[in-house]
Design an enzyme around this catalytic site. Structure first.
Site, PDB file in Angstrom:
ATOM      1  N   LYS A  22     -61.697   5.947  -8.794  1.00 48.16           N
ATOM      2  CA  LYS A  22     -62.673   4.481  -9.137  1.00 48.16           C
ATOM      3  C   LYS A  22     -61.702   3.521  -9.672  1.00 48.16           C
ATOM      4  O   LYS A  22     -61.834   2.145  -9.219  1.00 48.16           O
ATOM      5  CB  LYS A  22     -63.715   5.055 -10.093  1.00 48.16           C
ATOM      6  CG  LYS A  22     -64.619   3.745 -10.410  1.00 48.16           C
ATOM      7  CD  LYS A  22     -65.633   4.142 -11.235  1.00 48.16           C
ATOM      8  CE  LYS A  22     -65.444   4.507 -12.696  1.00 48.16           C
ATOM      9  NZ  LYS A  22     -65.250   3.406 -13.760  1.00 48.16           N
ATOM     10  N   ASN A  23     -61.039   3.813 -10.750  1.00 49.62           N
ATOM     11  CA  ASN A  23     -60.211   2.652 -11.401  1.00 49.62           C
ATOM     12  C   ASN A  23     -59.024   2.104 -10.752  1.00 49.62           C
ATOM     13  O   ASN A  23     -58.508   1.217 -11.158  1.00 49.62           O
ATOM     14  CB  ASN A  23     -59.890   3.376 -12.934  1.00 49.62           C
ATOM     15  CG  ASN A  23     -60.961   3.641 -13.874  1.00 49.62           C
ATOM     16  OD1 ASN A  23     -62.152   3.203 -13.521  1.00 49.62           O
ATOM     17  ND2 ASN A  23     -60.719   4.332 -14.917  1.00 49.62           N
ATOM     18  N   ARG A  94     -67.501  -2.941 -15.854  1.00 48.52           N
ATOM     19  CA  ARG A  94     -66.352  -3.612 -16.599  1.00 48.52           C
ATOM     20  C   ARG A  94     -65.394  -3.985 -15.618  1.00 48.52           C
ATOM     21  O   ARG A  94     -64.704  -4.952 -15.769  1.00 48.52           O
ATOM     22  CB  ARG A  94     -65.782  -2.383 -17.233  1.00 48.52           C
ATOM     23  CG  ARG A  94     -64.493  -2.673 -18.168  1.00 48.52           C
ATOM     24  CD  ARG A  94     -64.669  -3.219 -19.413  1.00 48.52           C
ATOM     25  NE  ARG A  94     -63.490  -3.817 -20.205  1.00 48.52           N
ATOM     26  CZ  ARG A  94     -63.840  -4.702 -21.199  1.00 48.52           C
ATOM     27  NH1 ARG A  94     -64.695  -5.139 -21.631  1.00 48.52           N
ATOM     28  NH2 ARG A  94     -62.393  -5.088 -21.647  1.00 48.52           N
ATOM     29  N   CYS A 118     -69.753   0.698 -19.751  1.00 52.78           N
ATOM     30  CA  CYS A 118     -70.203   1.932 -20.693  1.00 52.78           C
ATOM     31  C   CYS A 118     -70.501   1.665 -22.167  1.00 52.78           C
ATOM     32  O   CYS A 118     -69.709   0.725 -22.872  1.00 52.78           O
ATOM     33  CB  CYS A 118     -69.137   3.115 -20.852  1.00 52.78           C
ATOM     34  SG  CYS A 118     -69.197   3.938 -19.212  1.00 52.78           S
ATOM     35  N   ARG A 123     -66.403  -3.813 -26.302  1.00 56.38           N
ATOM     36  CA  ARG A 123     -65.291  -3.850 -25.096  1.00 56.38           C
ATOM     37  C   ARG A 123     -65.032  -5.438 -24.930  1.00 56.38           C
ATOM     38  O   ARG A 123     -65.659  -5.847 -24.126  1.00 56.38           O
ATOM     39  CB  ARG A 123     -65.573  -3.016 -24.037  1.00 56.38           C
ATOM     40  CG  ARG A 123     -65.757  -1.810 -24.301  1.00 56.38           C
ATOM     41  CD  ARG A 123     -65.928  -0.618 -23.063  1.00 56.38           C
ATOM     42  NE  ARG A 123     -64.739  -0.753 -22.347  1.00 56.38           N
ATOM     43  CZ  ARG A 123     -64.840   0.094 -21.108  1.00 56.38           C
ATOM     44  NH1 ARG A 123     -65.942   0.591 -20.699  1.00 56.38           N
ATOM     45  NH2 ARG A 123     -63.655   0.190 -20.590  1.00 56.38           N
ATOM     46  N   ASP A 306     -60.401   9.218 -21.131  1.00 53.23           N
ATOM     47  CA  ASP A 306     -61.899   9.595 -19.960  1.00 53.23           C
ATOM     48  C   ASP A 306     -62.088  10.957 -19.984  1.00 53.23           C
ATOM     49  O   ASP A 306     -63.232  11.491 -19.710  1.00 53.23           O
ATOM     50  CB  ASP A 306     -61.609   8.809 -18.901  1.00 53.23           C
ATOM     51  CG  ASP A 306     -61.872   7.313 -18.772  1.00 53.23           C
ATOM     52  OD1 ASP A 306     -62.063   6.962 -19.792  1.00 53.23           O
ATOM     53  OD2 ASP A 306     -61.348   6.847 -17.722  1.00 53.23           O
ATOM     54  N   ILE A 328     -58.352   5.280 -28.369  1.00 52.00           N
ATOM     55  CA  ILE A 328     -58.434   4.317 -27.497  1.00 52.00           C
ATOM     56  C   ILE A 328     -59.724   3.307 -27.943  1.00 52.00           C
ATOM     57  O   ILE A 328     -59.550   1.943 -27.953  1.00 52.00           O
ATOM     58  CB  ILE A 328     -58.278   4.637 -25.957  1.00 52.00           C
ATOM     59  CG1 ILE A 328     -57.190   5.546 -25.885  1.00 52.00           C
ATOM     60  CG2 ILE A 328     -58.345   3.351 -25.096  1.00 52.00           C
ATOM     61  CD1 ILE A 328     -55.829   4.836 -25.793  1.00 52.00           C
ATOM     62  N   ARG A 398     -72.147   6.463 -11.791  1.00 57.60           N
ATOM     63  CA  ARG A 398     -71.427   5.418 -11.809  1.00 57.60           C
ATOM     64  C   ARG A 398     -69.826   5.889 -11.598  1.00 57.60           C
ATOM     65  O   ARG A 398     -68.745   5.116 -11.209  1.00 57.60           O
ATOM     66  CB  ARG A 398     -71.133   4.529 -13.096  1.00 57.60           C
ATOM     67  CG  ARG A 398     -72.641   3.689 -13.185  1.00 57.60           C
ATOM     68  CD  ARG A 398     -72.453   2.958 -14.447  1.00 57.60           C
ATOM     69  NE  ARG A 398     -71.140   2.152 -14.387  1.00 57.60           N
ATOM     70  CZ  ARG A 398     -70.881   1.946 -15.516  1.00 57.60           C
ATOM     71  NH1 ARG A 398     -71.340   2.349 -16.760  1.00 57.60           N
ATOM     72  NH2 ARG A 398     -69.734   1.243 -15.463  1.00 57.60           N
TER      73      ARG A 398
HETATM   74  C1  UD1 Z   1     -59.910   1.393 -18.323  1.00 61.12           C
HETATM   75  C2  UD1 Z   1     -60.605   2.243 -17.715  1.00 61.12           C
HETATM   76  C3  UD1 Z   1     -61.401   3.242 -18.588  1.00 61.12           C
HETATM   77  C4  UD1 Z   1     -60.504   3.703 -19.500  1.00 61.12           C
HETATM   78  C5  UD1 Z   1     -59.385   2.713 -20.085  1.00 61.12           C
HETATM   79  C6  UD1 Z   1     -58.429   3.309 -21.087  1.00 61.12           C
HETATM   80  C7  UD1 Z   1     -61.411   0.893 -15.730  1.00 61.12           C
HETATM   81  C8  UD1 Z   1     -62.329   0.106 -14.852  1.00 61.12           C
HETATM   82  N1  UD1 Z   1     -61.659   1.400 -16.838  1.00 61.12           N
HETATM   83  O1  UD1 Z   1     -60.468   0.408 -19.270  1.00 61.12           O
HETATM   84  O2  UD1 Z   1     -62.030   4.032 -17.537  1.00 61.12           O
HETATM   85  O3  UD1 Z   1     -60.828   4.655 -20.346  1.00 61.12           O
HETATM   86  O4  UD1 Z   1     -58.802   2.084 -19.319  1.00 61.12           O
HETATM   87  O5  UD1 Z   1     -57.547   4.078 -20.140  1.00 61.12           O
HETATM   88  O6  UD1 Z   1     -60.201   0.935 -15.374  1.00 61.12           O
HETATM   89  N2  UD1 Z   1     -59.361  -4.388 -25.811  1.00 61.12           N
HETATM   90  C9  UD1 Z   1     -59.616  -5.462 -26.475  1.00 61.12           C
HETATM   91  N3  UD1 Z   1     -59.764  -6.665 -25.733  1.00 61.12           N
HETATM   92  C10 UD1 Z   1     -59.442  -6.749 -24.580  1.00 61.12           C
HETATM   93  C11 UD1 Z   1     -59.141  -5.659 -23.687  1.00 61.12           C
HETATM   94  C12 UD1 Z   1     -59.046  -4.375 -24.398  1.00 61.12           C
HETATM   95  O7  UD1 Z   1     -60.024  -5.246 -27.592  1.00 61.12           O
HETATM   96  O8  UD1 Z   1     -59.227  -7.903 -23.943  1.00 61.12           O
HETATM   97  C13 UD1 Z   1     -59.220  -3.072 -26.302  1.00 61.12           C
HETATM   98  C14 UD1 Z   1     -60.427  -1.970 -25.791  1.00 61.12           C
HETATM   99  O9  UD1 Z   1     -61.561  -2.290 -26.286  1.00 61.12           O
HETATM  100  C15 UD1 Z   1     -59.952  -0.736 -26.150  1.00 61.12           C
HETATM  101  C16 UD1 Z   1     -58.278  -1.008 -25.769  1.00 61.12           C
HETATM  102  O10 UD1 Z   1     -58.089  -2.226 -25.858  1.00 61.12           O
HETATM  103  O11 UD1 Z   1     -60.096  -0.364 -27.468  1.00 61.12           O
HETATM  104  C17 UD1 Z   1     -57.879  -0.425 -24.530  1.00 61.12           C
HETATM  105  O12 UD1 Z   1     -58.767  -0.894 -23.567  1.00 61.12           O
HETATM  106  P1  UD1 Z   1     -58.236  -1.072 -21.774  1.00 61.12           P
HETATM  107  O13 UD1 Z   1     -56.916  -0.108 -21.761  1.00 61.12           O
HETATM  108  O14 UD1 Z   1     -58.157  -2.620 -21.594  1.00 61.12           O
HETATM  109  O15 UD1 Z   1     -59.558  -0.434 -21.105  1.00 61.12           O
HETATM  110  P2  UD1 Z   1     -60.204  -0.846 -19.857  1.00 61.12           P
HETATM  111  O16 UD1 Z   1     -59.386  -1.646 -18.869  1.00 61.12           O
HETATM  112  O17 UD1 Z   1     -61.551  -1.605 -20.246  1.00 61.12           O
END
Ligand code: UD1
Length: 418
Positions: A22-23, A94, A118, A123, A306, A328, A398
C-alpha cells in the site's frame, strides 16, 4: 457497526500470498499522473480502501484511472483539469498529501485537505510544506486545506527532517518536474522509496541514490507512462508471520522479499520462533513458549513502527517482560488498552510499553482505532481463548485486503458481522 468475530486459540497453519505494498502503491499511482505522455500500467496494486480513494481523487483531477483485472491499474493523465482535490476524499487518507506534490509539479497550484488517516498521534505536514517552499512554492494552511502555488519550481538542497517517508516521497514527485537538481539529505531509506525511484526512472525521470540517505533528482521537462510492478507489502507479510507465531502455528508468505523483513525476522527468532526463507517467500513457526524481547522502532532498516502493534500482541503471551519503545509516532499504544481488556499486562509510559507476558489472553469485545492497532487486536483475538469481537473493522480494511479470507485459508475462524 461492522466488526470481525474471531474464535481464538487455533494455531494458524498454511500459505498465503502477500499483496502489493500500500505504502508503495500510493506514491506510485500519484507519480503516474505526472506523465503528460502515454499510460502507466501498474501491476500488483492492492485494492485497499485507501488506494480506491486515491484513484477517485485522481479521476476528479482529470486523470484516467482504470482497473484492468483484479490488481492491475492503468493510469493516464495527459491533462490535469483541476487543481483542487475533493475535500471529503483527501481528508480520509494520509497518502493524499502526495497529491499536493503532483499538482504543484503539473499545475503550479494545489488545494488539498489536510489529511486525517490513522489515529496514532499528531501527524503534521510541516516538513512537506517546508520542502515545497525550498523548491520555490508558497504554501499555507487555510480552512482545513493545504494551499500551494508556484510559478516556477527550482531544484535545491533540502534536509528532510526525521528522515520522513512522506516528505521524501512528496519531494521526489515534485522535484522530478522541477528545473535543475534537487538533493534530499537525510532522506528516508524505506524500500517503498526505492520502488518509487525505480518507477520515476522508468517514466524517464532521473533519480539517483534511493535507498541511501542522499537522493539526487534531476528534473526533466516531461515524463511518460511506463509499466511497473509494485513491491510486495512487507507490513502485511510481517503481520501474518507474527500472527502465525503468536498462535503457535506456522505461516508461509509467498510474494514476500525477505530482505525487507530482516529486523522483524531477527526479532521473531530472538523470541524463540524459527524462520526459513527463499528468494520470494518467508516462513515462521513457533517452537515452544515464546520469550520476551525488547523492541525499539526505527526508520528502515530498523524495526518498522507499523509492526510494533502486532508484535506487542505476540509479546503479551511470551514469557518474561519486554520493553517496547516507539520512536516514530507519539501515540501509537492506544490499542494496548484494548489488549488489557483481554487480560494483557501492559504499562505504557509516554513512548514506552512494558509488556509482562502471561500464559494466555481471553476474548472480549474490543475496538480498533487505526490500521496497525487493528491488526494487533486481530493477532490478539486469534491467539486468545474464546470469542473476540473487533469493532472498527473499516480501519483494518484500509491496510489489509479481505483479511478474513486469508486468515480462514490459514485455518482461523474469523467472520464479518454487524
Ligand atoms: C509513512 C507510512 C506509515 C509509516 C511511516 C513511518 C504511508 C502512507 N505511511 O507515514 O505507514 O508508519 O511512514 O515508517 O506511507 N512528521 C512531522 N511533520 C511532517 C511529516 C512527518 O512532524 O511534515 C513526523 C511524523 O509525525 C512522525 C515522523 O515525522 O512522527 C515520521 O513520519 P513520516 O516518516 O513522514 O510518516 P508518514 O509518511 O506519515
Amino acid at each position: 457497526m461492522a466488526r470481525f468475530l474471531v474464535t481464538g486459540g487455533i494455531p494458524l497453519k498454511g500459505t498465503i500470498t502477500a499483496n502489493g505494498s500500500k505504502n508503495s502503491a500510493l506514491p506510485i499511482i500519484t507519480a503516474a499522473a505526472l506523465a503528460a505522455e502515454g499510460e502507466s500500467v501498474l501491476e500488483n496494486v492492492p485494492r485497499y480502501t485507501d488506494i480506491l480513494d486515491l484513484c477517485e481523487i485522481l479521476r476528479q483531477l482529470g486523470a484516467r484511472v482504470e482497473w484492468d483485472g483484479s490488481c492491475t491499474l492503468r493510469v493516464a493523465a495527459p491533462k490535469l483539469t483541476a487543481w483542487e482535490a475533493p475535500y471529503h476524499l483527501a481528508r480520509k487518507l494520509r497518502g493524499s498529501t502526495y497529491v499536493v506534490g503532483l499538482l504543484l509539479a503539473r499545475r503550479g497550484q494545489a488545494e488539498v485537505a489536510v489529511p486525517g488517516g490513522c489515529d496514532i498521534g499528531a501527524r503534521p505536514v510541516d516538513f512537506h510544506l517546508r520542502g515545497f517552499r525550498s523548491l520555490g512554492a508558497e504554501t499555507r494552511v487555510e480552512h482545513g486545506s493545504i494551499l500551494a502555488q508556484a510559478s516556477r519550481l527550482e531544484g535545491t538542497v533540502i534536509f528532510v527532517d526525521r528522515a520522513s517517508v512522506g516528505t521524501t516521497v512528496n519531494l521526489m514527485i515534485t522535484a522530478s518536474l522541477a528545473s535543475g537538481t534537487t538533493v534530499l539529505e537525510n532522506a528516508a531509506r524505506e524500500p517503498e522509496i526505492v520502488d518509487l525511484a525505480n518507477f520515476l526512472n522508468g517514466m524517464g525521470g532521473h533519480v539517483r541514490g534511493a535507498g541511501t540517505n542522499v537522493i539526487r533528482i534531476e528534473g526533466v521537462e516531461v515524463l511518460h507512462g511506463t509499466r511497473h510492478e509494485v513491491i510486495p507489502d512487507r507490513i502485511e507479510a510481517g503481520t501474518y508471520l507474527i500472527a502465525g507465531v503468536a498462535t503457535g502455528g506456522r505461516v508461509r508468505v509467498e510474494n514476500a522479499i525477505p530482505e525487507h523483513l530482516r529486523t522483524v525476522l531477527a526479532k521473531l527468532e530472538e523470541a524463540g520462533a524459527q524462520v526459513a526463507e527463499g528468494t520470494d517467500w518467508v516462513e515462521a513457526w513457533a517452537n515452544g513458549r515464546l520469550q520476551a524481547v525488547d523492541i525499539q522502532t526505527q526508520p528502515y532498516p530498523g524495526f518498522p513502527t507499523d509492526l510494533q502493534s502486532p508484535f506487542v500482541s505476540l509479546l503479551s503471551v511470551a514469557e518474561g517482560v519486554s520493553v517496547v519503545e516507539e520512536t516514530i509516532f507519539d501515540n501509537r499504544f492506544g490499542f494496548a488498552n484494548e489488549l488489557i481488556r483481554m487480560g494483557a499486562d501492559i504499562k505504557v509510559e509516554r513512548n514506552t510499553a512494558l509488556v509482562r507476558g502471561g500464559e494466555r489472553l481471553t476474548g472480549a469485545p474490543i475496538e480498533a482505532r487505526d490500521i496497525r492497532g487493528g491488526a494487533a487486536l486481530m493477532v490478539a483475538g486469534l491467539s486468545a481463548e474464546g470469542e473476540t469481537e473487533i469493532g472498527g473493522m473499516r480501519h483494518i480494511d484500509r491496510g489489509y485486503h479481505a483479511m478474513e479470507e486469508k486468515l480462514t485459508a490459514l485455518g482461523a475462524r474469523v467472520r464479518r458481522g454487524e
